[in-house]
Structures are given as C-alpha cells and as structure tokens.
Design a protein around this motif. Structure first.
Motif, PDB file in Angstrom:
ATOM      1  N   VAL A  77     -32.169  73.453 -19.271  1.00 39.92           N
ATOM      2  CA  VAL A  77     -33.094  73.775 -20.347  1.00 39.92           C
ATOM      3  C   VAL A  77     -34.455  74.064 -19.723  1.00 39.92           C
ATOM      4  CG1 VAL A  77     -34.247  72.890 -22.421  1.00 39.92           C
ATOM      5  CG2 VAL A  77     -31.847  72.301 -21.967  1.00 39.92           C
ATOM      6  N   GLU A  78     -35.030  75.186 -20.108  1.00 38.09           N
ATOM      7  CA  GLU A  78     -36.346  75.558 -19.609  1.00 38.09           C
ATOM      8  C   GLU A  78     -37.260  75.837 -20.788  1.00 38.09           C
ATOM      9  OE1 GLU A  78     -34.921  78.782 -17.159  1.00 38.09           O
ATOM     10  OE2 GLU A  78     -35.184  77.534 -15.372  1.00 38.09           O
ATOM     11  N   HIS A  79     -38.560  75.721 -20.523  1.00 41.38           N
ATOM     12  CA  HIS A  79     -39.559  75.895 -21.569  1.00 41.38           C
ATOM     13  C   HIS A  79     -40.528  77.002 -21.167  1.00 41.38           C
ATOM     14  CE1 HIS A  79     -38.055  71.771 -21.959  1.00 41.38           C
ATOM     15  NE2 HIS A  79     -38.191  71.989 -23.249  1.00 41.38           N
ATOM     16  N   TYR A  80     -40.934  77.795 -22.150  1.00 48.22           N
ATOM     17  CA  TYR A  80     -41.816  78.937 -21.915  1.00 48.22           C
ATOM     18  C   TYR A  80     -42.999  78.868 -22.860  1.00 48.22           C
ATOM     19  CZ  TYR A  80     -37.845  80.781 -19.354  1.00 48.22           C
ATOM     20  OH  TYR A  80     -36.836  80.943 -18.446  1.00 48.22           O
ATOM     21  N   GLU A  81     -44.139  79.356 -22.361  1.00 52.44           N
ATOM     22  CA  GLU A  81     -45.335  79.424 -23.199  1.00 52.44           C
ATOM     23  C   GLU A  81     -45.793  80.873 -23.291  1.00 52.44           C
ATOM     24  OE1 GLU A  81     -48.461  77.178 -21.366  1.00 52.44           O
ATOM     25  OE2 GLU A  81     -48.177  78.142 -19.431  1.00 52.44           O
ATOM     26  N   VAL A  82     -46.512  81.171 -24.335  1.00 51.82           N
ATOM     27  CA  VAL A  82     -47.031  82.511 -24.563  1.00 51.82           C
ATOM     28  C   VAL A  82     -48.267  82.707 -23.682  1.00 51.82           C
ATOM     29  CG1 VAL A  82     -48.047  84.079 -26.266  1.00 51.82           C
ATOM     30  CG2 VAL A  82     -46.181  82.554 -26.931  1.00 51.82           C
ATOM     31  N   LEU A  83     -48.328  83.820 -22.995  1.00 49.13           N
ATOM     32  CA  LEU A  83     -49.509  84.152 -22.214  1.00 49.13           C
ATOM     33  C   LEU A  83     -50.522  84.839 -23.116  1.00 49.13           C
ATOM     34  CD1 LEU A  83     -47.932  85.473 -18.896  1.00 49.13           C
ATOM     35  CD2 LEU A  83     -48.848  83.187 -19.382  1.00 49.13           C
ATOM     36  N   LYS A  84     -51.761  84.495 -22.915  1.00 45.82           N
ATOM     37  CA  LYS A  84     -52.826  85.068 -23.757  1.00 45.82           C
ATOM     38  C   LYS A  84     -53.504  86.219 -23.059  1.00 45.82           C
ATOM     39  CE  LYS A  84     -53.339  80.737 -25.999  1.00 45.82           C
ATOM     40  NZ  LYS A  84     -53.984  79.518 -26.134  1.00 45.82           N
TER      41      LYS A  84
END
Length: 96
Positions: A89-96
């Motif tokens: 399981v991996e987690h991703y964030e939105v780049l601004k």
C-alpha cells in the motif's frame, strides 16, 4: 487529501467471492474518520488483479485511525484472506 493505492492480487478462482465480500466491507472503511471516497477497479489483462483507490483527509486517518480501529478488524476479516501476495500500500499527495 491523501490517495491510498493498493494493487490487490486475489487468489485465482476467488474473484467472485472477493467482490461480494468487498461490497460488504465498504461499510467499514466508509465509516472511518477522515475517509473521503474510494473505488475498486478490476484489471482487464489480469482477471485476478484489482486496484483499490481510497482518498483520506490525512495520512494518519488511514495509517493510524483506520488501521488501529475495530472497523479495520472487520475489513480485515472479510478481505485479507483473499490476497496472495499481501498487497503493498502506498500513499500519494497532490502537488501544488
């Protein structure tokens, strides 16, 4: 917002059972604090492969809040015996 991504390999021949239990398990994840939405997608090329996408308000809502809850225990009972191997399981964030 954090996107949880899990590639699920289901034991061959168990896809229908997994899909039924997944529908039941959705009530547990969706009741968790910080949960936003989720979707399950089935691979076209590999009949026993799925991808689970879950949006959380924070990383900790998933890694601590859900995973250490009674809701997760119910999710686990319904679904974890279908995986081979156990998913990363991996987690991703939105780049601004």
């Amino acid at each position: 917002m954090i996107l949880e991504v899990a590639v699920l390999q289901i034991i061959e021949g168990q896809q229908s059972n997994f899909e039924l239990d997944y529908k039941n398990a959705c009530q547990y994840i969706s009741a968790s604090k910080g949960y936003i939405t989720h979707s399950l997608r089935k691979c076209i090329e590999k009949d026993n492969q799925y991808i689970l996408l879950v949006e959380w308000e924070t990383l900790e809502d998933h890694t601590v809040g859900f995973r250490e809850s009674d809701l997760f225990k119910e999710w686990e009972k319904l679904l974890h015996h279908y995986y081979d191997p156990f998913p990363t399981v991996e987690h991703y964030e939105v780049l601004k």
